[in-house]
Scaffold this motif. Structure first.
Motif, mmCIF file in Angstrom:
data_model
loop_
_atom_site.group_PDB
_atom_site.id
_atom_site.type_symbol
_atom_site.label_atom_id
_atom_site.label_comp_id
_atom_site.label_asym_id
_atom_site.label_seq_id
_atom_site.Cartn_x
_atom_site.Cartn_y
_atom_site.Cartn_z
ATOM 1 N N ILE A 1 -15.146 23.862 -18.917
ATOM 2 C CA ILE A 1 -15.455 23.589 -18.056
ATOM 3 C C ILE A 1 -16.504 24.354 -17.044
ATOM 4 O O ILE A 1 -17.516 24.058 -16.059
ATOM 5 C CB ILE A 1 -13.799 23.220 -16.771
ATOM 6 N N GLY A 2 -17.316 24.449 -18.103
ATOM 7 C CA GLY A 2 -18.452 25.671 -17.417
ATOM 8 C C GLY A 2 -19.170 26.229 -18.825
ATOM 9 O O GLY A 2 -18.813 26.221 -19.442
ATOM 10 N N LEU A 3 -20.244 26.695 -19.012
ATOM 11 C CA LEU A 3 -20.982 27.283 -19.493
ATOM 12 C C LEU A 3 -22.662 28.076 -19.132
ATOM 13 O O LEU A 3 -22.361 28.496 -18.072
ATOM 14 C CB LEU A 3 -21.994 25.970 -20.388
ATOM 15 N N ILE A 4 -22.857 29.149 -19.950
ATOM 16 C CA ILE A 4 -23.383 29.966 -19.165
ATOM 17 C C ILE A 4 -24.367 30.897 -21.180
ATOM 18 O O ILE A 4 -23.560 29.972 -22.789
ATOM 19 C CB ILE A 4 -23.237 31.711 -18.991
ATOM 20 N N ASP A 5 -25.453 30.471 -20.862
ATOM 21 C CA ASP A 5 -26.343 30.269 -22.121
ATOM 22 C C ASP A 5 -27.834 31.293 -21.767
ATOM 23 O O ASP A 5 -28.450 31.522 -21.071
ATOM 24 C CB ASP A 5 -26.381 29.537 -22.820
ATOM 25 N N GLY A 6 -28.085 32.595 -22.599
ATOM 26 C CA GLY A 6 -29.552 33.030 -22.867
ATOM 27 C C GLY A 6 -29.864 33.445 -24.237
ATOM 28 O O GLY A 6 -28.429 33.682 -24.870
ATOM 29 N N TYR A 7 -30.671 34.638 -23.903
ATOM 30 C CA TYR A 7 -31.675 35.492 -24.491
ATOM 31 C C TYR A 7 -31.919 36.871 -24.727
ATOM 32 O O TYR A 7 -32.314 37.201 -23.832
ATOM 33 C CB TYR A 7 -31.135 35.014 -25.965
ATOM 34 N N MET A 8 -31.983 37.234 -25.321
ATOM 35 C CA MET A 8 -32.324 38.692 -25.386
ATOM 36 C C MET A 8 -34.103 38.251 -25.964
ATOM 37 O O MET A 8 -34.654 37.721 -26.659
ATOM 38 C CB MET A 8 -32.267 39.781 -27.159
ATOM 39 N N LEU A 9 -34.316 38.297 -24.618
ATOM 40 C CA LEU A 9 -36.213 38.507 -25.091
ATOM 41 C C LEU A 9 -37.052 39.127 -26.104
ATOM 42 O O LEU A 9 -36.635 40.726 -25.953
ATOM 43 C CB LEU A 9 -37.437 39.060 -24.165
ATOM 44 N N ASN A 10 -37.694 38.658 -27.287
ATOM 45 C CA ASN A 10 -38.309 39.438 -27.734
ATOM 46 C C ASN A 10 -39.842 39.779 -27.501
ATOM 47 O O ASN A 10 -40.451 39.084 -28.105
ATOM 48 C CB ASN A 10 -38.107 38.844 -29.170
ATOM 49 N N CYS A 11 -39.882 40.830 -26.539
ATOM 50 C CA CYS A 11 -41.406 41.041 -26.185
ATOM 51 C C CYS A 11 -40.858 43.013 -26.287
ATOM 52 O O CYS A 11 -40.133 43.194 -25.427
ATOM 53 C CB CYS A 11 -41.427 41.097 -24.916
ATOM 54 N N THR A 12 -42.735 43.229 -26.741
ATOM 55 C CA THR A 12 -42.756 44.276 -26.712
ATOM 56 C C THR A 12 -42.833 45.082 -25.041
ATOM 57 O O THR A 12 -43.124 46.073 -25.283
ATOM 58 C CB THR A 12 -43.076 45.256 -28.103
ATOM 59 N N GLN A 13 -43.718 44.259 -24.512
ATOM 60 C CA GLN A 13 -43.978 44.749 -22.711
ATOM 61 C C GLN A 13 -43.753 45.177 -22.049
ATOM 62 O O GLN A 13 -43.556 46.030 -20.755
ATOM 63 C CB GLN A 13 -44.656 43.163 -22.158
ATOM 64 N N TYR A 14 -41.747 44.997 -22.027
ATOM 65 C CA TYR A 14 -41.287 46.025 -21.881
ATOM 66 C C TYR A 14 -40.778 47.374 -22.341
ATOM 67 O O TYR A 14 -40.097 47.490 -23.798
ATOM 68 C CB TYR A 14 -39.166 44.907 -21.463
ATOM 69 N N VAL A 15 -40.471 47.870 -21.268
ATOM 70 C CA VAL A 15 -39.861 49.390 -21.744
ATOM 71 C C VAL A 15 -38.639 49.114 -22.166
ATOM 72 O O VAL A 15 -37.790 50.064 -22.953
ATOM 73 C CB VAL A 15 -39.751 50.337 -20.660
ATOM 74 N N HIS A 16 -37.569 48.782 -22.143
ATOM 75 C CA HIS A 16 -36.278 48.823 -22.057
ATOM 76 C C HIS A 16 -36.125 47.214 -22.031
ATOM 77 O O HIS A 16 -36.846 45.743 -21.732
ATOM 78 C CB HIS A 16 -35.315 48.619 -20.735
ATOM 79 N N LYS A 17 -35.156 46.988 -22.743
ATOM 80 C CA LYS A 17 -34.265 45.337 -23.475
ATOM 81 C C LYS A 17 -34.064 44.346 -22.266
ATOM 82 O O LYS A 17 -33.326 44.874 -21.492
ATOM 83 C CB LYS A 17 -33.843 45.386 -24.672
ATOM 84 N N VAL A 18 -35.054 42.789 -22.137
ATOM 85 C CA VAL A 18 -34.118 42.505 -21.335
ATOM 86 C C VAL A 18 -33.704 40.818 -21.654
ATOM 87 O O VAL A 18 -34.391 40.796 -22.771
ATOM 88 C CB VAL A 18 -35.435 42.354 -20.258
ATOM 89 N N ALA A 19 -32.801 40.433 -21.065
ATOM 90 C CA ALA A 19 -31.671 39.149 -21.523
ATOM 91 C C ALA A 19 -32.514 38.279 -20.408
ATOM 92 O O ALA A 19 -32.780 38.322 -19.176
ATOM 93 C CB ALA A 19 -30.876 39.784 -21.794
ATOM 94 N N TYR A 20 -32.402 36.770 -21.119
ATOM 95 C CA TYR A 20 -32.941 35.759 -20.250
ATOM 96 C C TYR A 20 -31.616 35.337 -19.885
ATOM 97 O O TYR A 20 -30.953 34.510 -21.255
ATOM 98 C CB TYR A 20 -33.927 35.234 -20.464
ATOM 99 N N LEU A 21 -31.022 34.374 -18.826
ATOM 100 C CA LEU A 21 -30.009 33.564 -18.585
ATOM 101 C C LEU A 21 -30.982 32.631 -18.408
ATOM 102 O O LEU A 21 -31.478 32.319 -17.709
ATOM 103 C CB LEU A 21 -29.265 34.436 -17.049
#
Length: 153
Positions: free
Chosen positions: A68-88
């Motif tokens: 009845i619902g969903l969510i998906d996303g992934y970890m951004l594979n990007c070195t421009q960020y100091v900390h890891k960023v996920a994308y919803l």
């Protein structure tokens, strides 16, 4: 009782219909979206690829053995960020199950999975006129981060 779990290939039709529902809900915010996109083979292949992706975190909300619902996303594979960023990437709750806290449950479960992968932030995009989505994100402590612009040519 609502159960949040990883997506399975056997969820394809329920997931496909939720993606379609989300897409049709977003079409009024962008007149360049093809309202018939989810009638194409390309859309079916894209959803199946998303379900099978090992790079995505893809969760579903289930009630009485029905998705009845969903969510998906992934970890951004990007070195421009100091900390890891996920994308919803997508969040959708079936129209018949809105306003029951399912979106909140999905976001919380997604946050837990992303934290386990080391994320310090979650990014997402929302149409500025999609007030229900923005309201949910604000309630879940998301804040406006950037603004996109579009020019008609």
């Amino acid at each position: 009782m609502i159960k949040i779990r990883k997506v399975k290939k056997s969820d394809f039709y329920d997931v496909f219909n939720l993606y379609k529902e989300l897409y049709l809900a977003e079409c009024p915010f962008d007149d360049n979206l093809n309202i018939n996109y989810y009638e194409t083979e390309e859309s079916k292949e894209k959803v199946l690829k998303s379900i099978k992706s090992r790079k995505k975190t893809f969760l579903v909300a289930e009630e009485n053995d029905k998705v009845i619902g969903l969510i998906d996303g992934y970890m951004l594979n990007c070195t421009q960020y100091v900390h890891k960023v996920a994308y919803l990437d997508h969040l959708c709750v079936s129209i018949n199950h809105k306003k029951k806290g399912i979106g909140k449950l999905l976001i919380s479960s997604f946050e837990t999975k992303m934290k386990e992968q080391g994320a310090k932030f979650i990014k997402l995009n929302a149409f500025s006129e999609n007030h229900p989505a923005i309201s949910l994100y604000k309630k879940e402590d998301f804040s406006q981060y950037s603004v996109y612009y579009l020019k008609n040519l």
